[in-house]
Motif scaffolding. Structure first.
Motif, PDB file in Angstrom:
ATOM      1  N   THR A 122      12.546  47.343 -10.392  1.00  0.00           N
ATOM      2  CA  THR A 122      12.541  48.758 -10.753  1.00  0.00           C
ATOM      3  C   THR A 122      13.867  49.432 -10.463  1.00  0.00           C
ATOM      4  N   VAL A 123      14.720  48.800  -9.662  1.00  0.00           N
ATOM      5  CA  VAL A 123      16.003  49.419  -9.328  1.00  0.00           C
ATOM      6  C   VAL A 123      17.162  48.769 -10.072  1.00  0.00           C
ATOM      7  N   TYR A 124      16.872  47.744 -10.859  1.00  0.00           N
ATOM      8  CA  TYR A 124      17.940  47.081 -11.609  1.00  0.00           C
ATOM      9  C   TYR A 124      18.278  47.887 -12.859  1.00  0.00           C
ATOM     10  N   ASP A 125      19.556  47.980 -13.168  1.00  0.00           N
ATOM     11  CA  ASP A 125      20.004  48.702 -14.357  1.00  0.00           C
ATOM     12  C   ASP A 125      21.098  47.877 -15.031  1.00  0.00           C
ATOM     13  N   CYS A 126      20.904  47.553 -16.279  1.00  0.00           N
ATOM     14  CA  CYS A 126      21.911  46.760 -17.005  1.00  0.00           C
ATOM     15  C   CYS A 126      22.934  47.640 -17.703  1.00  0.00           C
ATOM     16  N   PHE A 127      22.772  48.973 -17.642  1.00  0.00           N
ATOM     17  CA  PHE A 127      23.690  49.915 -18.296  1.00  0.00           C
ATOM     18  C   PHE A 127      23.791  49.653 -19.806  1.00  0.00           C
ATOM     19  N   GLY A 128      22.717  49.173 -20.391  1.00  0.00           N
ATOM     20  CA  GLY A 128      22.699  48.955 -21.831  1.00  0.00           C
ATOM     21  C   GLY A 128      23.275  47.623 -22.267  1.00  0.00           C
ATOM     22  N   ALA A 129      23.628  46.765 -21.302  1.00  0.00           N
ATOM     23  CA  ALA A 129      24.205  45.466 -21.660  1.00  0.00           C
ATOM     24  C   ALA A 129      23.203  44.578 -22.387  1.00  0.00           C
ATOM     25  N   GLY A 130      21.921  44.713 -22.038  1.00  0.00           N
ATOM     26  CA  GLY A 130      20.903  43.859 -22.637  1.00  0.00           C
ATOM     27  C   GLY A 130      20.811  44.006 -24.138  1.00  0.00           C
ATOM     28  N   GLN A 131      20.717  45.251 -24.610  1.00  0.00           N
ATOM     29  CA  GLN A 131      20.618  45.442 -26.056  1.00  0.00           C
ATOM     30  C   GLN A 131      21.933  45.135 -26.760  1.00  0.00           C
ATOM     31  N   LYS A 132      23.066  45.310 -26.056  1.00  0.00           N
ATOM     32  CA  LYS A 132      24.359  44.992 -26.672  1.00  0.00           C
ATOM     33  C   LYS A 132      24.474  43.491 -26.923  1.00  0.00           C
ATOM     34  N   VAL A 133      24.134  42.691 -25.923  1.00  0.00           N
ATOM     35  CA  VAL A 133      24.202  41.238 -26.073  1.00  0.00           C
ATOM     36  C   VAL A 133      23.200  40.766 -27.119  1.00  0.00           C
ATOM     37  N   SER A 134      21.981  41.316 -27.055  1.00  0.00           N
ATOM     38  CA  SER A 134      20.925  40.880 -27.963  1.00  0.00           C
ATOM     39  C   SER A 134      21.217  41.250 -29.412  1.00  0.00           C
TER      40      SER A 134
ATOM     41  N   ASP B  19      24.858  52.301  -0.902  1.00  0.00           N
ATOM     42  CA  ASP B  19      23.548  51.648  -0.869  1.00  0.00           C
ATOM     43  C   ASP B  19      22.504  52.633  -0.346  1.00  0.00           C
ATOM     44  N   PHE B  20      21.666  53.132  -1.257  1.00  0.00           N
ATOM     45  CA  PHE B  20      20.664  54.136  -0.913  1.00  0.00           C
ATOM     46  C   PHE B  20      19.257  53.549  -0.773  1.00  0.00           C
ATOM     47  N   ARG B  21      19.164  52.255  -0.579  1.00  0.00           N
ATOM     48  CA  ARG B  21      17.834  51.658  -0.482  1.00  0.00           C
ATOM     49  C   ARG B  21      17.005  52.329   0.615  1.00  0.00           C
ATOM     50  N   ASP B  22      15.871  52.875   0.219  1.00  0.00           N
ATOM     51  CA  ASP B  22      14.907  53.516   1.122  1.00  0.00           C
ATOM     52  C   ASP B  22      15.493  54.725   1.843  1.00  0.00           C
ATOM     53  N   ALA B  23      16.630  55.232   1.387  1.00  0.00           N
ATOM     54  CA  ALA B  23      17.171  56.465   1.968  1.00  0.00           C
ATOM     55  C   ALA B  23      16.303  57.637   1.519  1.00  0.00           C
ATOM     56  N   ASP B  24      16.141  58.628   2.387  1.00  0.00           N
ATOM     57  CA  ASP B  24      15.321  59.795   2.068  1.00  0.00           C
ATOM     58  C   ASP B  24      16.234  60.905   1.536  1.00  0.00           C
TER      59      ASP B  24
ATOM     60  N   GLN C 271      21.577  55.532 -11.931  1.00  0.00           N
ATOM     61  CA  GLN C 271      20.117  55.559 -11.900  1.00  0.00           C
ATOM     62  C   GLN C 271      19.574  54.520 -10.937  1.00  0.00           C
ATOM     63  N   ALA C 272      20.227  53.377 -10.866  1.00  0.00           N
ATOM     64  CA  ALA C 272      19.771  52.320  -9.959  1.00  0.00           C
ATOM     65  C   ALA C 272      19.794  52.781  -8.514  1.00  0.00           C
ATOM     66  N   GLN C 273      20.811  53.534  -8.134  1.00  0.00           N
ATOM     67  CA  GLN C 273      20.879  54.039  -6.764  1.00  0.00           C
ATOM     68  C   GLN C 273      19.713  54.985  -6.471  1.00  0.00           C
ATOM     69  N   LEU C 274      19.406  55.855  -7.417  1.00  0.00           N
ATOM     70  CA  LEU C 274      18.282  56.768  -7.232  1.00  0.00           C
ATOM     71  C   LEU C 274      16.968  56.013  -7.174  1.00  0.00           C
ATOM     72  N   ASN C 275      16.810  55.023  -8.041  1.00  0.00           N
ATOM     73  CA  ASN C 275      15.563  54.260  -8.070  1.00  0.00           C
ATOM     74  C   ASN C 275      15.311  53.532  -6.757  1.00  0.00           C
TER      75      ASN C 275
ATOM     76  N   ARG D 291      22.489  66.041 -14.377  1.00  0.00           N
ATOM     77  CA  ARG D 291      21.727  66.082 -15.623  1.00  0.00           C
ATOM     78  C   ARG D 291      21.680  64.730 -16.327  1.00  0.00           C
ATOM     79  N   SER D 292      22.621  63.861 -16.008  1.00  0.00           N
ATOM     80  CA  SER D 292      22.690  62.569 -16.692  1.00  0.00           C
ATOM     81  C   SER D 292      21.673  61.565 -16.173  1.00  0.00           C
ATOM     82  N   LEU D 293      20.980  61.886 -15.069  1.00  0.00           N
ATOM     83  CA  LEU D 293      20.070  60.937 -14.439  1.00  0.00           C
ATOM     84  C   LEU D 293      18.646  61.483 -14.402  1.00  0.00           C
ATOM     85  N   ASP D 294      17.685  60.570 -14.314  1.00  0.00           N
ATOM     86  CA  ASP D 294      16.272  60.933 -14.322  1.00  0.00           C
ATOM     87  C   ASP D 294      15.666  60.844 -12.931  1.00  0.00           C
ATOM     88  N   ARG D 295      14.667  61.672 -12.699  1.00  0.00           N
ATOM     89  CA  ARG D 295      13.943  61.631 -11.434  1.00  0.00           C
ATOM     90  C   ARG D 295      13.033  60.386 -11.455  1.00  0.00           C
ATOM     91  N   PRO D 296      13.184  59.470 -10.504  1.00  0.00           N
ATOM     92  CA  PRO D 296      12.365  58.257 -10.499  1.00  0.00           C
ATOM     93  C   PRO D 296      10.872  58.564 -10.430  1.00  0.00           C
TER      94      PRO D 296
END
Length: 281
Positions: free
Chosen positions: A75-87, A236-241, A255-259, A271-276
């Motif tokens: 849930t915290v991994y982000d490919c930054f759109g690389a997946g659809q670009k390669v595919s 590294d924001f893992r489990d940071a409050d 987004q990965a850092q927030l997730n 504004r560029s990021l979503d609330r997890p």
């Protein structure tokens, strides 16, 4: 920050392609990457081996239950759109199941493309920052050079050494950071680059303009902290409050850092990021 940013004299830069679009990807992150059984992943999986949860249509069978099924790392991994670009572009829509001869090279190309797309995300943000106006020419050239690399044929991408290019971009992003953070309110600006702040009590801290590049903020209490204009690249924001924290204007946040963090409805985000979805409130 809108998806399309534009500096004076430049063409609009589309950020939509730098967001993961799983519907147009052949499940590359579920195959190409290694998984190690841990608190993040419930299984061991070698690179090139499809995850047991990957379905025939390249969708995750437990996507809505990843956290409860022992796969919070997904849930915290982000490919930054690389997946659809390669595919869709590098391999022209030919998937690794129907064309197994492409699999090995496709899985080699994916992590390379992911690095390049991450650089595009940072460079696009840098171009939108007014204090970095003196660097816009250099930033635009770096973005164009990076974009050119993403268009290389699969053979070239598979053997591409990204490290040298990444180092050049990193120096440019650091100069951008310095210009932007210099606009923070006067006073002591904290320089905590790469600092061990695991479990740190930073509730309500004034971290405006702080250099937190690569800082270890695992399980840190940042409730109500002011992180405006702070450089957050690689932090590294893992489990940071981050409940009630102000991250508007935070530099190079992803987004990965927030997730990976915890937050609530009162957390202020760019504004560029979503609330997890797993955040409270």
């Amino acid at each position: 920050m809108p998806d399309n940013v534009q500096g004076p004299g430049t063409a609009p830069i589309d950020r939509a392609g730098l967001r993961a679009d799983c519907a147009n990807c052949f499940g590359l992150c579920c195959v190409a990457l290694t998984l190690t059984r841990s608190a993040d992943f419930a299984i061991d999986k070698d690179a090139g081996e499809p995850c047991r949860n990957l379905q025939e249509d390249f969708r995750c069978g437990i996507h809505t239950r990843l956290r409860t099924q022992g796969f919070p790392g997904c849930t915290v991994y982000d490919c930054f759109g690389a997946g659809q670009k390669v595919s869709g572009e590098t391999f022209g829509g030919q998937d690794w199941r129907s064309a197994p001869q492409t699999a090995r090279q496709m899985f080699q190309v994916f992590p390379v493309m992911r690095q390049l797309h991450e650089l595009l995300w940072y460079l696009t943000e840098a171009l939108s920052l007014e204090p970095a106006r003196p660097l816009r020419g250099d930033l635009r050239r770096a973005l164009d050079a990076t974009e050119h690399l993403t268009r290389l044929p699969a053979d070239d991408l598979a053997g591409l050494d990204v490290s040298g290019h990444r180092d050049e971009v990193a120096r440019l992003l650091l100069r951008t950071s310095e210009l932007v953070r210099a606009t923070a309110p006067r006073g002591k600006k904290r320089h905590r680059r790469g600092a061990d702040l695991i479990g740190a009590r930073l509730r309500g801290a004034d971290l405006r303009g702080a250099d937190l590049r690569g800082a270890y903020l695992i399980a840190a209490d940042l409730t109500g902290a002011d992180l405006r204009l702070a450089d957050l690249i690689g932090a590294d924001f893992r489990d940071a409050d981050l409940s009630g924290a102000d991250l508007t204007g935070g530099l190079f946040l992803t987004q990965a850092q927030l997730n990976a963090a915890r937050g609530d409805a009162a957390t202020k985000l760019p504004r560029s990021l979503d609330r997890p979805a797993h955040w409270t409130g």
